[in-house]
Design a protein around this motif. Structure first.
Motif, PDB file in Angstrom:
ATOM      1  N   ALA A 285       1.063  -0.808  -0.230  1.00 12.39           N
ATOM      2  CA  ALA A 285      -0.203  -0.272  -0.215  1.00 12.39           C
ATOM      3  C   ALA A 285       0.672   1.845  -0.207  1.00 12.39           C
ATOM      4  O   ALA A 285       0.051   2.195  -0.107  1.00 12.39           O
ATOM      5  N   HIS A 286       2.279   0.883   0.000  1.00 12.84           N
ATOM      6  CA  HIS A 286       2.860   2.470   0.581  1.00 12.84           C
ATOM      7  C   HIS A 286       3.680   2.159  -0.821  1.00 12.84           C
ATOM      8  O   HIS A 286       4.848   3.661  -0.314  1.00 12.84           O
ATOM      9  N   SER A 287       3.798   1.621  -2.042  1.00  8.87           N
ATOM     10  CA  SER A 287       4.781   1.622  -2.889  1.00  8.87           C
ATOM     11  C   SER A 287       4.252   2.585  -4.492  1.00  8.87           C
ATOM     12  O   SER A 287       5.934   3.221  -4.384  1.00  8.87           O
ATOM     13  N   PHE A 288       2.799   2.624  -3.914  1.00  6.50           N
ATOM     14  CA  PHE A 288       3.025   3.663  -5.266  1.00  6.50           C
ATOM     15  C   PHE A 288       2.014   5.082  -4.699  1.00  6.50           C
ATOM     16  O   PHE A 288       1.035   4.604  -5.650  1.00  6.50           O
ATOM     17  N   LEU A 289       1.734   4.943  -3.657  1.00  6.83           N
ATOM     18  CA  LEU A 289       0.513   6.368  -3.715  1.00  6.83           C
ATOM     19  C   LEU A 289       0.572   7.813  -4.868  1.00  6.83           C
ATOM     20  O   LEU A 289       0.600   7.799  -5.238  1.00  6.83           O
ATOM     21  N   ARG A 338     -14.716   5.751   0.385  1.00 12.00           N
ATOM     22  CA  ARG A 338     -13.874   6.946   0.315  1.00 12.00           C
ATOM     23  C   ARG A 338     -13.637   7.606   1.897  1.00 12.00           C
ATOM     24  O   ARG A 338     -13.331   8.570   2.012  1.00 12.00           O
ATOM     25  N   GLU A 339     -15.109   7.775   2.933  1.00 15.18           N
ATOM     26  CA  GLU A 339     -15.090   8.478   4.106  1.00 15.18           C
ATOM     27  C   GLU A 339     -14.187   7.382   4.732  1.00 15.18           C
ATOM     28  O   GLU A 339     -13.804   8.330   5.998  1.00 15.18           O
ATOM     29  N   LEU A 340     -14.062   6.313   4.899  1.00 14.52           N
ATOM     30  CA  LEU A 340     -13.059   5.676   5.551  1.00 14.52           C
ATOM     31  C   LEU A 340     -11.840   5.619   5.527  1.00 14.52           C
ATOM     32  O   LEU A 340     -11.105   6.780   6.501  1.00 14.52           O
ATOM     33  N   LEU A 341     -11.483   6.039   4.177  1.00 12.21           N
ATOM     34  CA  LEU A 341      -9.903   6.274   3.855  1.00 12.21           C
ATOM     35  C   LEU A 341      -9.778   8.023   4.107  1.00 12.21           C
ATOM     36  O   LEU A 341      -8.710   8.394   4.383  1.00 12.21           O
ATOM     37  N   GLY A 342     -10.659   8.876   4.208  1.00 15.72           N
ATOM     38  CA  GLY A 342     -10.988  10.324   4.817  1.00 15.72           C
ATOM     39  C   GLY A 342     -10.104  10.681   5.920  1.00 15.72           C
ATOM     40  O   GLY A 342      -9.442  11.535   6.004  1.00 15.72           O
ATOM     41  N   GLU A 343     -10.419   9.124   6.931  1.00 15.53           N
ATOM     42  CA  GLU A 343     -10.445   9.318   8.283  1.00 15.53           C
ATOM     43  C   GLU A 343      -9.207   8.513   8.225  1.00 15.53           C
ATOM     44  O   GLU A 343      -8.252   8.578   9.197  1.00 15.53           O
ATOM     45  N   SER A 344      -8.371   7.740   7.783  1.00 17.01           N
ATOM     46  CA  SER A 344      -7.727   6.935   7.307  1.00 17.01           C
ATOM     47  C   SER A 344      -5.965   7.223   7.315  1.00 17.01           C
ATOM     48  O   SER A 344      -4.903   6.523   7.716  1.00 17.01           O
ATOM     49  N   ILE A 345      -5.905   7.941   6.313  1.00 19.75           N
ATOM     50  CA  ILE A 345      -4.734   8.832   4.983  1.00 19.75           C
ATOM     51  C   ILE A 345      -4.825   9.759   6.105  1.00 19.75           C
ATOM     52  O   ILE A 345      -5.725  10.667   6.081  1.00 19.75           O
ATOM     53  N   PRO A 346      -2.406   9.795   5.773  1.00 19.80           N
ATOM     54  CA  PRO A 346      -2.745  11.532   6.470  1.00 19.80           C
ATOM     55  C   PRO A 346      -3.223  12.205   5.262  1.00 19.80           C
ATOM     56  O   PRO A 346      -3.789  12.072   4.066  1.00 19.80           O
ATOM     57  N   ARG A 348      -2.245  14.817   3.639  1.00 25.64           N
ATOM     58  CA  ARG A 348      -1.159  15.349   2.574  1.00 25.64           C
ATOM     59  C   ARG A 348      -1.684  14.290   1.637  1.00 25.64           C
ATOM     60  O   ARG A 348      -1.171  14.645   0.270  1.00 25.64           O
ATOM     61  N   LEU A 349      -1.894  13.370   1.958  1.00 26.04           N
ATOM     62  CA  LEU A 349      -2.298  12.328   0.763  1.00 26.04           C
ATOM     63  C   LEU A 349      -4.115  12.652   0.167  1.00 26.04           C
ATOM     64  O   LEU A 349      -4.349  11.953  -1.084  1.00 26.04           O
ATOM     65  N   LEU A 350      -4.507  12.817   0.911  1.00 23.72           N
ATOM     66  CA  LEU A 350      -6.077  12.998   1.321  1.00 23.72           C
ATOM     67  C   LEU A 350      -6.589  14.045  -0.561  1.00 23.72           C
ATOM     68  O   LEU A 350      -7.432  12.930  -1.537  1.00 23.72           O
ATOM     69  N   ASP A 351      -5.309  15.224  -1.143  1.00 25.01           N
ATOM     70  CA  ASP A 351      -6.385  15.578  -1.961  1.00 25.01           C
ATOM     71  C   ASP A 351      -6.118  14.611  -3.558  1.00 25.01           C
ATOM     72  O   ASP A 351      -5.992  14.692  -4.209  1.00 25.01           O
ATOM     73  N   SER A 352      -4.495  14.552  -3.581  1.00 22.89           N
ATOM     74  CA  SER A 352      -3.658  13.310  -4.109  1.00 22.89           C
ATOM     75  C   SER A 352      -4.995  12.494  -3.979  1.00 22.89           C
ATOM     76  O   SER A 352      -5.493  11.909  -5.786  1.00 22.89           O
ATOM     77  N   TYR A 353      -5.088  11.289  -3.277  1.00 21.71           N
ATOM     78  CA  TYR A 353      -6.408  10.164  -3.509  1.00 21.71           C
ATOM     79  C   TYR A 353      -7.746  10.980  -4.220  1.00 21.71           C
ATOM     80  O   TYR A 353      -7.825  10.561  -4.853  1.00 21.71           O
ATOM     81  N   GLN A 354      -8.320  11.897  -4.009  1.00 22.66           N
ATOM     82  CA  GLN A 354      -9.202  12.234  -4.183  1.00 22.66           C
ATOM     83  C   GLN A 354      -9.043  12.858  -5.809  1.00 22.66           C
ATOM     84  O   GLN A 354     -10.404  12.639  -6.705  1.00 22.66           O
ATOM     85  N   VAL A 355      -7.859  12.996  -6.823  1.00 24.86           N
ATOM     86  CA  VAL A 355      -7.788  13.645  -7.734  1.00 24.86           C
ATOM     87  C   VAL A 355      -7.515  11.545  -8.625  1.00 24.86           C
ATOM     88  O   VAL A 355      -8.437  11.374  -9.862  1.00 24.86           O
ATOM     89  N   VAL A 356      -7.355  10.994  -7.928  1.00 25.06           N
ATOM     90  CA  VAL A 356      -7.353  10.090  -9.286  1.00 25.06           C
ATOM     91  C   VAL A 356      -8.329   8.659  -8.449  1.00 25.06           C
ATOM     92  O   VAL A 356      -8.733   8.281  -9.916  1.00 25.06           O
ATOM     93  N   SER A 357      -9.235   9.751  -7.694  1.00 24.29           N
ATOM     94  CA  SER A 357     -10.087   8.349  -7.580  1.00 24.29           C
ATOM     95  C   SER A 357     -11.018   9.531  -8.480  1.00 24.29           C
ATOM     96  O   SER A 357     -11.998   8.715  -9.139  1.00 24.29           O
ATOM     97  N   GLU A 358     -11.224  10.227  -9.013  1.00 25.78           N
ATOM     98  CA  GLU A 358     -12.286  11.017  -9.386  1.00 25.78           C
ATOM     99  C   GLU A 358     -11.833  10.356 -10.407  1.00 25.78           C
ATOM    100  O   GLU A 358     -12.844  10.505 -11.811  1.00 25.78           O
TER     101      GLU A 358
END
Length: 380
Positions: A285-289, A338-346, A348-358
């Motif tokens: 999970a930490h290799s290609f965030l 999406r809600e759980l990830l918003g609560e569990s990841i740092p 600083r990663l949330l914005d980039s995650y939301q970008v790739v989610s979209e």
């Protein structure tokens, strides 16, 4: 091997055989290789090597040796099990076990694992009758499906590059659509995927292809993420005790009535939580965030398209699933993830995650809308 373990293997083999009969008819053995589209080792290796233009002869020899060694080390418990499937599952469970240890989610007794051609893109858990052994059975083509999905998504990321400065790509919807429109091979492969995997329910019927070395790195991370989430979800069912709490259904296997669990919505949400927690805590999970966390999104976005496609073919109109007796609505499950990830990841990663989610959702919608217009609504 104990008597109860032998019973578990016999139970698994009986279920596998019955699934083949239900899927392909009583003469399934005569159709087995043709229907499943199994690729010969030499064909697989040649196709892979042809896609990796930078591989040296020495690297090809090492890859072939490693491939042969893996197959030889694989312990096949039933005559219907494919070595490749067990290799994948064993590797995934090893990674999930490491994450479970970190989270103290360890099981008192590990389940037997296997595959069967159930024609359902999920897995089921069962208690082996007369024993304390449990069994997890995954759809045999589930991991083929995951691989195809990861290839499609990786192919659709515009301007994807990996260099010394890092990873770069373009996630704008207009750029995604232009990239797909100017690459007819993407549309052709998606068409082949929908017809075989979605409409016919036979992912193995989809033509095999390989990606370039750069794009295949992204594809591998997406594939690993979705596979780990699926296995983690089923592990969560066992850890949470659902196999003892859920409603029990029965089915006839070789004239014997056997039981398997039928979870409810809350149990599915709970298993999703454990699956995500285990995924986040794997080394992978930490290799290609953040792409290495995108697996649950990829699964549920596909299932939503799958459900809409089936209602369109059957009823002439697209309908989002409202859920069933055992599984909640797919869109709700994706929302919870999406809600759980918003609560569990740092943060600083949330914005980039939301970008790739979209990006992921946009890709699937663009591909599906194009296929729908060209091949269903126009009757092609």
């Amino acid at each position: 091997m104990t008597e109860n373990q032998e019973k578990a293997i016999q139970y698994l083999e009986a279920f596998q055989e019955q699934s083949l009969v239900e899927r392909f008819g009583k003469d399934y053995l005569s159709k087995y290789n043709d229907v499943l589209g199994l690729t010969k080792k030499t064909d697989f290796l040649n196709a892979y090597f042809n896609s990796q233009l930078n591989m040296t002869d020495e690297e090809k020899a090492d890859f072939t040796k490693s491939y042969d060694s893996s197959l030889k080390s694989c312990i096949i418990k039933t005559k219907y099990e494919l070595p490749e499937s067990i290799l994948i599952l064993s590797s995934l469970f090893d990674k999930i076990d490491v994450a479970a240890t970190r989270l103290t989610y360890q099981l008192n007794k590990k389940p037997f694992i296997g595959t069967a051609f159930s024609k359902e893109f999920n897995a089921f858990a069962a208690r082996v009758p007369g024993t304390e052994e449990s069994l997890l059975v995954f759809e045999s083509e589930l991991f083929t499906l995951c691989n195809l999905l990861a290839k499609i998504i990786a192919s659709c990321l515009p301007d994807f590059k990996i260099d010394e400065s890092g990873v770069s790509f373009n996630c704008k919807k207009i750029r995604i659509k232009n990239h797909i429109d100017t690459n007819p091979l993407i549309k052709e492969r998606f068409k082949d995927f929908v017809i075989n995997a979605v409409i016919n329910g036979l992912p193995n019927g989809t033509r095999q292809y390989f990606l370039s070395e750069t794009v295949s790195k992204l594809q591998y991370e997406l594939l690993s993420s979705i596979e780990l989430f699926i296995v983690g979800h089923e592990y969560g069912h066992i850890y949470a005790g659902h196999i003892d709490k859920a409603l029990v259904k029965t089915r006839m296997i070789n004239n014997e009535q056997l039981e398997f669990i039928s979870p409810d919505w809350q149990m599915e949400f709970e298993a999703d939580f454990y699956g995500l927690s285990l995924l986040v805590n794997t080394d992978s999970a930490h290799s290609f965030l953040p792409f290495s966390l995108l697996g649950p999104e990829l699964l549920f976005t596909f299932l939503d398209i799958f459900e809409r496609a089936n209602t369109l073919v059957a009823l002439g109109t697209e309908i989002h699933s409202n859920g069933g007796n055992t599984h909640p609505p797919t869109i709700e499950r994706r929302k919870k993830i999406r809600e759980l990830l918003g609560e569990s990841i740092p943060e600083r990663l949330l914005d980039s995650y939301q970008v790739v989610s979209e990006f992921l959702e946009n890709v699937m919608e663009v591909l599906w809308a194009d296929f729908n217009h060209a091949h269903i609504r126009n009757g092609n």
